[in-house]
Design an enzyme around this catalytic site. Structure first.
Site, PDB file in Angstrom:
ATOM      1  N   GLU A  39       0.821  -1.211   0.000  1.00  0.00           N
ATOM      2  CA  GLU A  39       0.000   0.000   0.000  1.00  0.00           C
ATOM      3  C   GLU A  39       0.859   1.267   0.000  1.00  0.00           C
ATOM      4  OE1 GLU A  39      -3.039   0.266  -0.651  1.00  0.00           O
ATOM      5  OE2 GLU A  39      -3.650  -1.827  -0.492  1.00  0.00           O
ATOM      6  N   TYR A 122      -5.364   7.042   4.285  1.00  0.00           N
ATOM      7  CA  TYR A 122      -5.519   5.995   3.276  1.00  0.00           C
ATOM      8  C   TYR A 122      -4.782   4.711   3.676  1.00  0.00           C
ATOM      9  CZ  TYR A 122      -4.985   2.986  -0.604  1.00  0.00           C
ATOM     10  OH  TYR A 122      -4.977   1.846  -1.352  1.00  0.00           O
ATOM     11  N   ASP A 140      -9.134   6.626  -2.150  1.00  0.00           N
ATOM     12  CA  ASP A 140      -8.025   7.068  -3.008  1.00  0.00           C
ATOM     13  C   ASP A 140      -8.620   7.727  -4.253  1.00  0.00           C
ATOM     14  OD1 ASP A 140      -8.986   4.991  -4.525  1.00  0.00           O
ATOM     15  OD2 ASP A 140      -7.034   4.045  -4.843  1.00  0.00           O
TER      16      ASP A 140
END
Ligand code: SF4
Length: 362
Positions: A39, A122, A140
């Protein structure tokens, strides 16, 4: 108030995701560390670019302990070319904190994990939902675009700040039982179907819920703020040659390209030529007197908020001892040692020409 789609929306989206998701290496693991690495790398970066970096990184640092034990130069070398180097520096710092404060376990707690260096909303939502099944929605760029079309949201998707309706809308849609799959499905829908300029509405699994599609207004969403023109900076750098060695300097650890090595130089001032700027910058940064022999090339490179036109000069060392002002370290190296050091992409663009120049000079 946003309409709350019934469970049919989630059912159709998750069914589509199960059948159509891409085969990506980080989807084969439930290891929170690996999911965290993926990520972090995926922020601002295309999937195809990330895959080889992800595999190399985990091969070298298969655990949070191994990452924490590595020196920053090695971490940055593996990150070289991926950009946004603060991501790597922060992850390295966070790994040390996880080792010392959390018994080498990725915190299974949104707030604690969110408090680590480099972990924003996020990353925290993605890791906590995918690795630990916590019901937190990810937002996102892909998710914002999908939401904006589903609900005809007027908020610009490129407006900074999170108080603009998207987290609320994403949270209402979230599947509480399968938040990790649902978050990935929303992002995958944006990446594969609900694309920015050519959405494939005819095969979209949530077409019947989409207000933009139903109202024939897909081309009007998402809304975007018009960006200001990107400034272009003129930069002059010098490859300072002393016998068979060349000078490289280390940028301070924080800020843009922090912790990377480069050829000394800097911005050309108004009224100054690049050649003059090269001599001045090298004198200011290193204390060395040099002579410019020739221009090697001009490199064009784009960063997020500006572009550079960087002229690279071949310079000859004349006099002085290195006294650094700005950079935090220097090395005199042979060209063949360049692979040992992490450099910005703009420097890499000059290496092939420099190699040819040095071979013909012998
Ligand atoms: Fe996006 Fe079209 Fe699907 Fe609506 S119908 S979510 S615009 S792909």
């Amino acid at each position: 108030m946003l309409p709350l789609p019934d469970s049919q929306f989630r059912h159709q989206l998750l069914g589509w995701f199960a059948a159509n998701q891409r085969d990506l290496p980080w989807r084969k693991t439930s290891n929170p560390y690996c999911i965290w690495v993926s990520e972090v790398m995926l922020q601002q970066t295309q999937v195809a670019t990330v895959i080889p970096y992800y595999l190399r990184f985990l091969d070298r640092f298969p655990s949070v302990e191994r990452l924490a034990a590595a020196d920053l130069n090695t971490v940055l070398k593996l990150w070289e070319g991926l950009g946004y180097y603060s991501r790597a520096r922060n992850m390295h710092r966070a790994a040390a904190m996880i080792l010392s404060d959390h018994n080498a376990q990725i915190p299974d707690d949104y707030e604690i994990f969110r408090g680590l260096p480099g972990v924003g909303d996020y990353i925290a939502a993605a890791v906590q939902s995918i690795a630990f099944g916590r019901a937190v929605a990810t937002v996102d760029g892909n998710v914002k675009r999908v939401l904006s079309r589903l609900f005809l949201m007027e908020q610009p998707v490129n407006q900074s700040g999170t108080r603009n309706g998207f987290p609320e809308a994403a949270g209402k849609l979230l599947d509480q039982d399968r938040p990790g799959d649902f978050n990935q499905a929303m992002m995958e829908l944006g990446a594969l179907i609900c694309k920015p300029s050519t959405p494939a509405c005819h095969i979209c699994p949530v077409q019947s819920f989409c207000q933009a599609f139903q109202g024939n207004r897909v081309d009007q969403f998402p809304k975007r703020l018009t960006r200001k023109a990107v400034p272009v900076y003129h930069i002059a750098v010098g490859v300072v040659l002393k016998k068979d060695q060349l000078l490289i300097t280390l940028r301070k650890p924080e800020g843009l390209l922090g912790g990377l090595w480069e050829f000394p130089g800097g911005k050309t001032q108004p009224g100054e030529s690049n050649r003059q700027a090269c001599i001045r910058e090298i004198r200011e940064e290193t204390g060395l007197e040099i002579e410019v022999e020739q221009s090697l090339t001009i490199i064009r490179h784009a960063y997020t908020h500006f572009k550079i036109m960087m002229e690279v000069f071949i310079c000859r060392y004349v006099a002085g001892r290195v006294r650094l002002n700005g950079p935090v370290a220097h090395r005199w190296i042979r060209f063949g040692q360049i692979p040992l050091y992490p450099f910005p992409k703009a420097n890499h663009k000059a290496f092939p020409l420099l190699e040819t120049y040095l071979q013909t000079r012998k």
